[in-house]
Enzyme design. Sequence first.
Site, PDB file in Angstrom:
ATOM      1  N   HIS A  25       0.835  -1.205   0.000  1.00 44.56           N
ATOM      2  CA  HIS A  25       0.000   0.000   0.000  1.00 44.56           C
ATOM      3  C   HIS A  25       0.873   1.260   0.000  1.00 44.56           C
ATOM      4  O   HIS A  25       1.619   1.504   0.939  1.00 44.56           O
ATOM      5  CB  HIS A  25      -0.928   0.009   1.223  1.00 44.56           C
ATOM      6  CG  HIS A  25      -1.883  -1.131   1.235  1.00 44.56           C
ATOM      7  ND1 HIS A  25      -1.692  -2.238   2.030  1.00 44.56           N
ATOM      8  CD2 HIS A  25      -3.024  -1.350   0.550  1.00 44.56           C
ATOM      9  CE1 HIS A  25      -2.682  -3.088   1.828  1.00 44.56           C
ATOM     10  NE2 HIS A  25      -3.499  -2.573   0.930  1.00 44.56           N
ATOM     11  N   GLU A 116      -8.229  -2.609  -4.756  1.00 44.68           N
ATOM     12  CA  GLU A 116      -8.523  -4.008  -4.445  1.00 44.68           C
ATOM     13  C   GLU A 116      -9.692  -4.570  -5.235  1.00 44.68           C
ATOM     14  O   GLU A 116     -10.705  -3.907  -5.436  1.00 44.68           O
ATOM     15  CB  GLU A 116      -8.829  -4.154  -2.948  1.00 44.68           C
ATOM     16  CG  GLU A 116      -7.656  -3.780  -2.084  1.00 44.68           C
ATOM     17  CD  GLU A 116      -7.918  -3.920  -0.600  1.00 44.68           C
ATOM     18  OE1 GLU A 116      -6.945  -4.049   0.151  1.00 44.68           O
ATOM     19  OE2 GLU A 116      -9.103  -3.907  -0.182  1.00 44.68           O
TER      20      GLU A 116
END
Length: 191
Positions: A25, A116
Amino acid sequence: MTEELVVLLDEAGRAIGTEPKATVHHAATPLHLAFSSYVVDDAGRVLITQRAPDKPTWPGVWTNSCCGHPLPGEPVADAVRRRLADELGIVTDRIDLVLPEFRYRAEMPSGVVENELCPVYRVTWTGDPTPDPAEVASYRWEPWPLNVPGLSPWCVLQLDELARLGPTPADWPVADPVTLPPAARDPEREK
């Protein structure tokens, strides 16, 4: 302890590699496999959780019951069970796929991005969870539909899609697992 890996995906939802969860991330987060779950009790209430203040993404934000990333080769429903047990002390076999193709991208004010492909599951369970404080700062049971300000961006988007499935969580139809993205399908089921 083994380094936890997340499954990287191409645009068709096929696995193309892995990356450590600790580094995946950032401002250019690659598309990867995740899941979200909504724990529903016998009264039709939904368990919402507040993310721990030290979480790298959306710390302190209220969200759905439990999120996570399947390990490479791990069926997503097994990952849901694993994370529910780890984060909330919840053990259940009643896990139903409801949104097999949910996908989102969200950016934090700091520039960190979530990107995602994130199937969504309904989990049926009644009781009081025992949260791991490193994962969950607080929790509460809320009536459906959820009317909670400041929810995580993925939760807000999921609530819109879940509302289209039916007026209460018990009405949400179970989705066919063959509609999951290729990387999320259980290879044992497909034999």
